[in-house]
Design an enzyme around this catalytic site. Structure first.
Site, short mmCIF file in Angstrom:
data_model
loop_
_atom_site.label_atom_id
_atom_site.label_comp_id
_atom_site.label_asym_id
_atom_site.label_seq_id
_atom_site.Cartn_x
_atom_site.Cartn_y
_atom_site.Cartn_z
N LYS B 116 -10.05 20.37 -3.90
CA LYS B 116 -10.56 19.02 -4.17
C LYS B 116 -12.01 18.86 -3.74
CE LYS B 116 -6.50 18.38 -5.68
NZ LYS B 116 -6.29 18.72 -7.08
N GLU B 200 -11.67 10.88 2.54
CA GLU B 200 -12.42 10.04 1.61
C GLU B 200 -12.36 8.61 2.13
OE1 GLU B 200 -10.71 10.33 -2.28
OE2 GLU B 200 -11.61 12.27 -2.70
N HIS B 235 1.94 7.06 -2.17
CA HIS B 235 0.90 7.73 -2.96
C HIS B 235 1.46 8.55 -4.10
CE1 HIS B 235 -1.29 6.41 0.47
NE2 HIS B 235 -0.66 7.25 1.25
N ARG B 292 -2.51 20.79 -14.86
CA ARG B 292 -1.13 21.05 -15.26
C ARG B 292 -0.68 19.97 -16.22
NH1 ARG B 292 -0.40 18.20 -10.09
NH2 ARG B 292 0.18 16.11 -10.73
#
Lengths: 173, 499
Positions: B116, B200, B235, B292
């Site tokens: 990421k 983040e 999440h 994916r």
């Protein structure tokens, strides 16, 4: 005949006369008399008419009672007598024992015998279906026993950590 | 084109991939673990190979055993589904080195995007806006703490090696950082084999809007519009829809262009998803690329009319896309609800167990992709998804009504599921009016409990079932075999109560 039936914490009393040849009867639910017709559609499928309401019910038996499905809502319906004998714990209340909510594997043990813990402090981290959950102290006190270890497979009802309530804990209880 | 493929996955997604393969005349190979000996994907495939014990490392994550299964059966390509090895570049590399085809992007692209922080740097270089945060992963609490102070709390801890909500924690204050980081790192290690994490800035009330992209090996890249996946618990998405009510055509064009730019920047090939967060002012930020097939891909299939698994297989066979961006259009509105074995009234705790009875929803505009049947034991070792209920209708209002109707028809008894919860969410005014954001469940449904409105009927039904006598259903074990069921039932003959 009188039935005592339980859904979650609620107990309902139903009086019902035997079904007639057409599968109809009157049932008295909490003092209200209701005309009920039953039609067996398939082993797990019941069509019920209560007054002017109709419903398709799907039923599956378990050792604990019967799962009954109506319009997207599944209910575990139990005979109240059976439940009382089992002394089922109120699930909605704060758990007072350190036990996993689902079968799980122990990933970390965060305390040891003699640790002082405060209410809400993490004690054991378990993992089920790739999700980690921290089991917390239900009250403040001193750890009396740790009955598990990293890697152990544990089930609901197994007490993983025992805590002697401290002065603050007893006040809370 | 391939004549045989192996599906390195389980459950509903393995079944879904096999269906398209069968339609394409491609033979299918299932793989399975001890816990899945009787699973639906094993029963659906042309051939099935046993991998080993139920823990993922011995089965669905085991490179050697999966490669050996492909060799043994003569499969030419491997479809990884989602989860497990789907975003593992080392596996994609290994498949290629064995002269097999990996149905997904090339290993190096996956590595670049799967990390990421690397992906964030790539997007910054290509002028795709990113969320303020760290551009390198860390494992020590000191550097995380410094970064968090710079960003300002709340921050979100994320796994650098993968997405899907695993290894993700929101941290409100400095004293909660260490515990969150440790749990996230451990969950990341368990899910992705890599415990590195980064931070983040946590955005308040963003919408999750993602774009489906398709890229072939001849340099053609198209997007297939957006999916809004703001309704999440822990999440993880639970309800997805397309189109998003939050996008104007102008914003949709900008996001679509950014998604295609991101795919081109990475040299992407095959199906992928570029995820964005959209804030209340309409600003958008790159979140990540999922390399994916997504869980929620069916809503794109229903609105565009394209079979994404077929496109994936064709792209892997190096065929060019048979259409360009201007050929892609869509119609109507689609919604997906994910159905897990979990208890929505108890923090969505996983609820493994035995499925006692199922009945699939039917009728206009309904698609039900699932991997269960009566008698199936939902294993403890894997993600608890049972199935996905997807509906299509001409507009959003009709799609909502259709979803409510289909959920009410979707019977699963024996394990706890969120079906009742989903009915209440989809029926709610905030959902109907489209006020969706990633904190929606916490904001409107944190204290959710089952409504008691039908409990009187359940009580009467229990009594009716009891009174209908032992002939109605056998006493004791619900698991009785079909033939044992039938004899008392058949003896009832025309027994038909309550005309």
């Amino acid at each position: 005949m009188e039935y005592k039936v339980k859904i979650g914490p609620e107990i309902y009393t139903v009086e019902a006369a035997p079904l007639d040849d057409a599968g109809s009867t009157n049932m008295v639910l909490e003092g209200e008399t209701l005309p009920v017709s039953v039609r067996a559609v398939a082993p797990n499928h019941l069509h019920l008419r209560v007054g002017d309401r109709t419903a398709n019910l799907f039923v599956a038996r378990t050792s604990e009672g019967r799962w009954i499905w109506i319009d997207g809502r599944a209910r575990l319906v139990q005979e109240a007598g059976t439940v009382e004998r089992r002394k089922a714990r109120g699930l909605a209340e704060t758990p007072c024992e350190v036990t996993p909510p689902t079968p799980a594997a122990v990933v970390r043990v965060l305390v040891e015998v003699g640790s002082e813990v405060v209410k809400g402090q993490g004690l054991v981290v378990v993992s089920a279906m790739k999700m980690e959950m921290t089991l917390v102290a239900p009250y403040s006190g001193t750890v009396r026993a740790v009955n598990t270890q990293v890697g152990a497979q544990v089930s609901p009802g197994e007490i993983l950590v025992e805590i002697d309530a401290g002065p603050e804990g007893s006040k809370d209880e | 084109m391939f004549s045989k493929i192996l599906i390195a996955n389980r459950g509903e997604i393995a079944v879904r991939i096999m269906r398209t393969a069968q339609e394409m005349g491609i033979r299918t190979v299932a793989v399975y673990s001890e816990a899945d000996r009787q699973a639906l994907h094993v029963l659906t495939a042309d051939e099935a190979v046993f991998l080993g014990e139920s823990d993922p490392a011995s089965s669905y994550l085991n490179f050697d055993k999966i490669i050996a299964a492909a060799r043994e059966t003569g499969a030419e390509a491997i479809h990884p589904g989602y989860g497990f090895l789907a975003e593992n570049p080392a596996f994609a590399e290994r498949v290629a080195s064995e002269d097999l085809v990996f149905i997904g992007p090339p290993a190096e692209v996956m590595a670049k995007l799967g990390n990421k922080t690397t992906a964030r740097r790539l997007m910054i270089e290509n002028r795709v806006p990113v969320i303020p945060g760290m551009n390198t992963a860390a494992t020590d609490i000191t550097s995380l703490s410094v970064a968090a102070d710079e960003l300002g709390y709340p921050v979100i801890v994320k796994a650098a090696a993968g997405g899907g909500g695993k290894g993700m924690r929101i941290v409100e204050s400095r004293d909660a950082l260490a515990e969150a980081a440790e749990t996230a790192a451990s969950e990341a290690l368990a899910s992705f084999g890599d415990g590195s994490i980064y931070l983040e800035k946590y955005l308040e009330k963003p919408r999750h809007v993602e774009f489906q992209i398709l890229a072939d090996s001849h340099g053609n890249v198209v997007h297939l519009f957006e999916r809004e996946c703001s309704i999440q618990r822990r999440h993880q998405k639970i309800i997805e829809e397309t189109p998003s009510v939050a996008l104007t055509n102008e914003l949709r064009d900008r996001l679509g262009a950014a998604a295609v730019a991101a795919a081109r920047a990475a040299g992407y090939v095959n199906a992928g998803t570029v995820e964005f967060l959209l804030d209340e002012s309409g600003e958008f930020y790159f979140l990540e690329v999922n390399t994916r097939l997504q869980v929620e891909h069916p809503i794109t299939e229903l609105t565009t009319g394209l079979d994404l698994v077929r496109r994936q297989i064709e792209i892997a066979a190096e065929q060019p896309l048979p259409f360009t961006q201007t050929d892609v259009s869509r119609r109507g509105h689609a919604i997906e609800c994910r159905i897990y074995a979990e208890d929505p009234a108890c923090s969505f705790m996983p609820a493994p167990g035995e499925i006692l009875f199922v009945r699939a929803p039917e009728g206009p505009g309904v698609r039900y992709d699932h991997g269960v049947y009566a008698g199936f034991q939902v294993p403890l070792q894997y993600d608890p998804i049972l199935g996905k209920l997807v509906v299509w209708a001409e507009d959003r209002t009709s799609a909502i009504e259709r979803m409510i109707r289909a959920l009410k028809e979707c019977v699963i008894l024996g394990v706890r599921t969120p079906i009742e919860f989903l009915v209440d969410v989809v029926s709610s005014e905030p959902f109907r009016s489209g006020r969706t954001h990633t904190g929606f469940i916490e904001e409107y449904f944190a204290q959710w409990h089952p409504d008691r409105v039908l409990d009187d009927i359940a009580v009467l039904g229990f009594v009716a079932h009891e009174m209908a006598g032992p002939g109605f259903a056998p006493q004791g074990n619900e698991r009785a075999r079909a033939d044992e069921w039938l004899s008392p039932w058949q003896r009832l003959g025309t027994w038909d109560l309550g005309r």
